[in-house]
Scaffold this active site. Structure first.
Site, PDB file in Angstrom:
ATOM      1  CG  HIS A 148      -2.205  -1.109   0.863  1.00 39.57           C
ATOM      2  ND1 HIS A 148      -2.218  -2.159   1.349  1.00 39.57           N
ATOM      3  CD2 HIS A 148      -3.287  -0.796   0.126  1.00 39.57           C
ATOM      4  CE1 HIS A 148      -3.078  -2.819   0.916  1.00 39.57           C
ATOM      5  NE2 HIS A 148      -3.747  -2.177   0.047  1.00 39.57           N
ATOM      6  NE  ARG A 154      -6.045   0.655  -2.889  1.00 39.75           N
ATOM      7  CZ  ARG A 154      -5.340   0.490  -4.193  1.00 39.75           C
ATOM      8  NH1 ARG A 154      -5.251   1.720  -5.025  1.00 39.75           N
ATOM      9  NH2 ARG A 154      -5.261  -0.695  -4.704  1.00 39.75           N
ATOM     10  CG  ASP A 173      -5.413  -8.048  -0.509  1.00 37.75           C
ATOM     11  OD1 ASP A 173      -4.287  -8.281   0.007  1.00 37.75           O
ATOM     12  OD2 ASP A 173      -6.102  -6.852  -0.471  1.00 37.75           O
ATOM     13  CB  CYS A 218     -10.088  -2.407  -8.863  1.00 36.00           C
ATOM     14  SG  CYS A 218     -10.154  -3.419  -7.346  1.00 36.00           S
TER      15      CYS A 218
HETATM   16  C1  PEP Z   1      -6.515  -5.575  -4.317  1.00 38.08           C
HETATM   17  O1  PEP Z   1      -6.236  -6.074  -3.090  1.00 38.08           O
HETATM   18  O2  PEP Z   1      -6.367  -5.804  -5.483  1.00 38.08           O
HETATM   19  C2  PEP Z   1      -6.859  -4.145  -4.340  1.00 38.08           C
HETATM   20  C3  PEP Z   1      -7.302  -3.315  -5.214  1.00 38.08           C
HETATM   21  O3  PEP Z   1      -7.207  -3.533  -2.804  1.00 38.08           O
HETATM   22  P1  PEP Z   1      -5.835  -2.900  -2.105  1.00 38.08           P
HETATM   23  O4  PEP Z   1      -4.501  -3.093  -3.147  1.00 38.08           O
HETATM   24  O5  PEP Z   1      -6.179  -1.603  -1.441  1.00 38.08           O
HETATM   25  O6  PEP Z   1      -5.621  -3.961  -1.207  1.00 38.08           O
HETATM   26 MG    MG Z   2      -7.081  -5.662  -1.399  1.00 33.75          MG
END
Ligand code: PEP
Ligand code: MG
Length: 573
Positions: free
Chosen positions: A191, A298, A458, A505
Site C-alpha cells: 500500500h 480507497r 490480494d 482493480c
Molecule cells: C487489491 O487487493 O487488489 C485491491 C485493489 O485492494 P488493495 O490494493 O487496496 O488491497
Molecule cells: Mg485488497
C-alpha cells in the site's frame, strides 16, 4: 565512490538529490558516557536538537495547505505534543546531567522507558502511540546527528533511504520536501507503493544494499520506473538521468493526444477504463485523462493520518466533492479497508496480530466496529442522493458477512429517512473479490451484490500463499501463475453468463503488458491508477479483441508462468 545498484521500481519518476538515511526505529546507539565537565555542552546539544525538531514540525505545519493541512495536521500536532511532553524532556536532561550519558544514548534510554510504559497498556489506542513516539525520537536523533553547518541534511530536496515506510508517513515526508524514497524492504504491490504512485513520489523498494553502503549527504540518482540507483553519480550519469526525465515528459505529451480518443480495440470493442484513486488529486487527474468513472476509491487513506476517525459530515462533504469532480460518471467508494499493512492512528485496526493479512481486516474489521461502519454508510448514502455513487465492500469472504453488511446498509437508510435526510432510491453494492473463497463461491454470493471488482493484489497473495509486500518472494508472487489465469477466466465467464458487472482493480489491470491476456480471458472493465490510464488506452487500441479471445484456450492450457509469459510476448501488439 560511484556505485550502480538495482532495486525494484515501485513509483515512476526520476529523482536526483542528497541521501538522508533513516535507520530502523530501534535506535542503534551504543552506550556512551560523558565527563562531568562535558555536561553543559551536551545539554546544549540536546536542547538544540529538541528545538530543531520542534522547528521542523512547526515549519511542516505552516507548509500544509488544503486537504493535507487537515489530514496530516493532526499527526504533526500530536508529534509536537509528544516532543513537548515534560516527561520526555526532563527524563533526557536527567540522564545527561546526572546519569552522565551522551544525549544520543539518553534518547535511546528514555525512548525504551516510555515505550515499555506504552506497550504495557491494555488499550490499543495507547499501544499505537508507540509508533508516534518513535517518529518523534527519530526526528530528535536525526537532529542530534546533524552538524550545524550541514544544511544539506534537511529533508527538502532529499532522497530518503530507509528500511521501509508506512503509507501514513508518505504525505508528511513529501510535505517536508522529500523528492524520492528508497527502501531496503517492501514491494511494488504494497500500500505504500500504491500511495507513492498516487502522490507521484518516485520510490524504489527492495534495495537493501543501498542502506548498507550509503551515508547521509551522499549524492544519489534514482529511477522509480526501472529501480536503477546510482550512488555518487558522475556527469555522464546525470546526463543520462536528465535524458530519462525528458523521455518521460515526451511520453506524457505523446499520450496526451489520446485524451479524447475512445478506448476501443482495433476490431471495434469498447473497453471501460475507470480509475483507482486515493485522493482528490487522483480524481481530478482521472477526469482530466477521460476515465469512465472511479472504479475504486480507497477511503482508508482518509483515516490514516489522524487521531480521530472523520465524522459523517466530513465524509459526506468529501464524497460529494468526488462525485462533483467526476461530473455524473460513477464513483465507486470502497468502504474502509484497514488492517494488514494499513494501520491507522485512530486505533481501529489491531496492531499486534501474528498474521495480519489473515486477521481482522477489511469487512471483518468494519463489522467489528459497527459505529464506524454506520457513520461511513450514512455519509455514503447521503452523498449518493447527489450523484452516481456505488459502494464496494473489501475482503469479502462469506455470504454471512454480506448479509450483515446489507442489514447495516438498510439500518443506515432507515435512520436517514426517519431524519428526513435526502437518500438515493437505490445504491449499487459490490464486493471485492480478493479472497479465493469468495472467488470460488461467487455463484453463492451473486444474488447479494450488484457488481464485483477483483482485487488481484490480494487475490494473488491469498491464492498463491505469497505475501504481496515481501521483497524476498520474487516470482512466487505472480499474477501470471496458471491458477490466477484460470480463476480469472472462470470469474469473467460466470459474470458474463449471469450479466453481473465485473471489473479488475488490482495492479494487474494497470500494467499495459497484461492487456492481451486480460482481453483474451474476457475482461472489458479495468480500473487502474490515473497516471497509467492513457498508456493502457494506447495498448488496448492496438489489440484485436476477437483474435485474442480465440487464443484464450492456449492460455488456459499453459502449465507454468513461463508459458503464459511466452503467450503474452507472442500476442503483444
Ligand atoms: C487489491 O487487493 O487488489 C485491491 C485493489 O485492494 P488493495 O490494493 O487496496 O488491497
Ligand atoms: Mg485488497
Amino acid at each position: 565512490m560511484r556505485r550502480l545498484l538495482l532495486g525494484q521500481g515501485a513509483s515512476r519518476g526520476i529523482a536526483v538529490g542528497r541521501v538522508r538515511i533513516r535507520q530502523p526505529h530501534a535506535l542503534a546507539v551504543s552506550e556512551q558516557r560523558i565527563d562531568l565537565d562535558e555536561v553543559p555542552a551536551e545539554l546544549t546539544r540536546l536542547h538544540r536538537a529538541l528545538d530543531s525538531a520542534r522547528a521542523e514540525l512547526h515549519g511542516l505545519r505552516e507548509r500544509l495547505h488544503g486537504a493535507l493541512a487537515h489530514e496530516v495536521g493532526e499527526f504533526v500536532d500530536l508529534h509536537a505534543m509528544i516532543l513537548d511532553d515534560p516527561d520526555l524532556r526532563h527524563g533526557l536532561e536527567d540522564l545527561v546531567g546526572t546519569g552522565l550519558y551522551s544525549a544520543d544514548y539518553a534518547l535511546k534510554l528514555q525512548r525504551d522507558k516510555l515505550a515499555s510504559v506504552f506497550a504495557a497498556m491494555d488499550d490499543d489506542y495507547f499501544r499505537s502511540r508507540l509508533e508516534d513516539l518513535d517518529h518523534v525520537v527519530g526526528r530528535v536523533h536525526a537532529a542530534l546527528q546533524r552538524r550545524d553547518d550541514d544544511a544539506a541534511h534537511g529533508l527538502a530536496g532529499a532522497i530518503l533511504v530507509c528500511h521501509n515506510v508506512a503509507p501514513s508517513e508518505l504525505p508528511e515526508l513529501q510535505a517536508h520536501g522529500v523528492i524520492g524514497i528508497v527502501c531496503a524492504a517492501g514491494s511494488p504491490l504494497s500500500h505504500s507503493a500504491i500511495l507513492a504512485r498516487s502522490l507521484r513520489l518516485p520510490l524504489v523498494v527492495g534495495a537493501a544494499e543501498l542502506l548498507a553502503v550509503a551515508d547521509d549527504g551522499d549524492a544519489l540518482a534514482l529511477d522509480g520506473g526501472s529501480g536503477e540507483l546510482v550512488l555518487d553519480p558522475d556527469d555522464d550519469d546525470l546526463r543520462d538521468f536528465r535524458a530519462l526525465a525528458n523521455e518521460l515528459e515526451q511520453e506524457a505529451i505523446r499520450l496526451s493526444r489520446l485524451i479524447r480518443q475512445p478506448t476501443r480495440t482495433r476490431d471495434g470493442s469498447d473497453i471501460r477504463l475507470q480509475a483507482n484513486a486515493e485522493s482528490l488529486l487522483d480524481v481530478s487527474e482521472a477526469r482530466q485523462v477521460g476515465a469512465d468513472g472511479i472504479g475504486l476509491y480507497r477511503t482508508e487513506f482518509l483515516f490514516l493520518q489522524r487521531n480521530e476517525p472523520p465524522g459523517e459530515d466530513e465524509q459526506y462533504q468529501l464524497y460529494r466533492e468526488l462525485l462533483g469532480r467526476m461530473d455524473g460518471k460513477p464513483v465507486t467508494l470502497r468502504a474502509l479497508d484497514l488492517g494488514s499493512d494499513k494501520t491507522d492512528q485512530c486505533g481501529i485496526a489491531l496492531r499486534d496480530e501474528d498474521n495480519p493479512a489473515l486477521g481482522v481486516r477489511g469487512l471483518r474489521l468494519l463489522l467489528a466496529h459497527e459505529a464506524i461502519f454506520m457513520t461511513q454508510l450514512r455519509a455514503m448514502l447521503r452523498a449518493a442522493a447527489d450523484g452516481h455513487l456505488r459502494i464496494l465492500l473489501p475482503m469479502v469472504s462469506s455470504r454471512e458477512e454480506l448479509i450483515a453488511a446489507h442489514a447495516l446498509l438498510q439500518r443506515a437508510r432507515d435512520e436517514l429517512e426517519a431524519e428526513d435526510m435526502a437518500v438515493a432510491a437505490h445504491v449499487d453494492l459490490g464486493a471485492m473479490i480478493e479472497v479465493p473463497a469468495a472467488a470460488l463461491a461467487l455463484p453463492q454470493l451473486a444474488d447479494l451484490v450488484d457488481f464485483v471488482s477483483v482485487g488481484t493484489n490480494d487475490l494473488v497473495q491469498y491464492l498463491l500463499a505469497a505475501d504481496r509486500g515481501h521483497e524476498g518472494l520474487g516470482d512466487l508472487y505472480s499474477p501470471l501463475h496458471p491458477a490466477v489465469v484460470r480463476l480469472l477466466h472462470q470469474l469473467f465467464a460466470y459474470c458474463g453468463r449471469r450479466k453481473l458487472p465485473i471489473s479488475v482493480c488490482g495492479e494487474m489491470a494497470g500494467d499495459p503488458s497484461n492487456v492481451p491476456l486480460l482481453l483474451a480471458l474476457g475482461l472489458t472493465d479495468f480500473s487502474l491508477a490515473p497516471e497509467i490510464l492513457l498508456a493502457m488506452r494506447e495498448r488496448i487500441r492496438a489489440c484485436d479483441r476477437a483474435a485474442l479471445r480465440k487464443r484464450a484456450p492456449l492460455l488456459l492450457r499453459a502449465r507454468d508462468r513461463s508459458q503464459i509469459q511466452r503467450w503474452l510476448l507472442e500476442h503483444t501488439p
